[in-house]
Write a protein that holds these residues in place. Structure first.
Motif, short mmCIF file in Angstrom:
data_model
loop_
_atom_site.label_atom_id
_atom_site.label_comp_id
_atom_site.label_asym_id
_atom_site.label_seq_id
_atom_site.Cartn_x
_atom_site.Cartn_y
_atom_site.Cartn_z
N ASP A 161 73.67 49.30 15.85
CA ASP A 161 74.64 50.31 15.39
C ASP A 161 73.93 51.47 14.70
OD1 ASP A 161 76.73 48.87 16.40
OD2 ASP A 161 77.38 48.05 14.47
N ALA B 203 78.60 51.20 7.76
CA ALA B 203 79.12 49.87 8.06
C ALA B 203 77.98 48.91 8.39
CB ALA B 203 80.11 49.94 9.22
N ALA B 204 76.98 49.41 9.12
CA ALA B 204 75.82 48.58 9.46
C ALA B 204 75.05 48.19 8.20
CB ALA B 204 74.91 49.33 10.43
N ALA C 13 82.01 60.03 12.25
CA ALA C 13 82.07 58.74 12.95
C ALA C 13 80.73 58.02 12.90
CB ALA C 13 82.51 58.95 14.40
N GLN C 14 79.65 58.78 13.07
CA GLN C 14 78.32 58.15 13.05
C GLN C 14 77.93 57.74 11.63
OE1 GLN C 14 77.47 57.41 15.98
NE2 GLN C 14 79.05 58.76 16.83
N ASP C 15 78.30 58.57 10.67
CA ASP C 15 78.05 58.24 9.27
C ASP C 15 78.74 56.93 8.92
OD1 ASP C 15 77.20 59.13 6.44
OD2 ASP C 15 79.36 58.84 6.21
N ALA C 16 79.98 56.78 9.38
CA ALA C 16 80.75 55.55 9.11
C ALA C 16 80.09 54.35 9.78
CB ALA C 16 82.18 55.71 9.61
N LYS C 17 79.59 54.55 10.99
CA LYS C 17 78.94 53.46 11.72
C LYS C 17 77.68 52.99 10.99
CE LYS C 17 78.70 53.49 16.21
NZ LYS C 17 78.34 53.79 17.63
N ILE C 18 76.88 53.93 10.51
CA ILE C 18 75.64 53.59 9.82
C ILE C 18 75.94 52.92 8.48
CG2 ILE C 18 73.59 54.59 8.71
CD1 ILE C 18 73.61 56.67 11.03
N GLN D 193 72.98 43.31 15.60
CA GLN D 193 74.08 44.25 15.80
C GLN D 193 73.99 45.42 14.82
OE1 GLN D 193 76.61 44.08 18.30
NE2 GLN D 193 76.64 46.21 17.60
N ASP E 95 72.29 53.55 17.42
CA ASP E 95 73.29 54.33 18.14
C ASP E 95 73.79 55.50 17.28
OD1 ASP E 95 73.08 52.59 20.25
OD2 ASP E 95 74.92 51.49 19.79
N GLY E 96 73.98 55.25 15.99
CA GLY E 96 74.46 56.31 15.10
C GLY E 96 73.48 57.47 14.99
#
Length: 203
Positions: free
Chosen positions: A88, A59-60, A52-57, A84, A91-92
């Protein structure tokens, strides 16, 4: 926007590859007999937090690339997008550090506690740096295009420090991941998922 677009491209170039540190958590290979079950459980607790964090980073990073190519965006729009994205990423990385910290030292591994603590310290530092960049972008003067472009230039310049931090974080993760720890991580489906990602560069 001609005034900020060259700076956008510089900022995007400085940020490229930001997900590489997370990918360093993905192991490769593994022995048939597998590592100790306790170490397997430790690896699972870390790896389960990664996708989930990999995806967030990632995406950022994609938002940053898209924003950098935007020649029509207003300063307000660029500011919002960059702020933003930085938040992100912060947070990741913070969540990854928390997962490693909460897991504790990898059981049965010589020097495991220090290696774990070094990884947490480095990734937490990276998270804090992205949070700082988010604050700086938020504080930019969007009413004055010249000042805004200058502010973005300053942010891009600070990325050099983040590049070093990212390298240090990657090295800390590699150090944590040696030997039996690497084998245990390689057994986890969640880390295998990251290893199979098109952007995976470590392993």
């Amino acid at each position: 926007m001609e005034g900020t677009n060259p700076v956008n491209k510089k900022l995007a170039a400085a940020l490229s590859g930001g997900a590489a540190l997370v990918v360093a958590l993905s192991g490769c290979g593994g022995k048939d007999d597998g590592p100790d079950p306790k170490l397997q459980a430790w690896a699972k607790s870390v790896c389960d937090a990664v996708p989930a964090q990999d995806a967030k980073i990632k995406a950022a990073n994609a938002v940053i690339d898209k924003t950098a190519a935007d020649t029509t965006g207003t300063p307000d729009e660029l500011q919002k997008a960059y702020a933003q994205a930085f938040q992100d990423m912060s947070d990741g990385y913070k969540a990854i550090a928390a997962a490693i910290g909460d897991a504790g030292a990898p059981p049965g591994v010589d020097g495991g506690a220090k290696r774990q603590q070094d990884a947490v310290k480095n990734i937490d530092g990276l998270s804090a740096s992205y949070a700082d960049l988010e604050k700086k972008v938020d504080a930019l003067d969007t009413k004055d295009q010249g000042k805004f472009a200058t502010g973005l230039h300053d942010v891009a310049t600070e990325m050099k420090d983040l590049e070093k931090q990212s390298r240090n974080g990657t090295e800390a993760l590699k150090n944590l991941e040696q030997g039996d720890v690497k084998e245990a991580i390689a057994e986890q489906a969640s880390c295998k998922k990251i290893s199979a990602s098109p952007s995976a560069t470590v392993g």
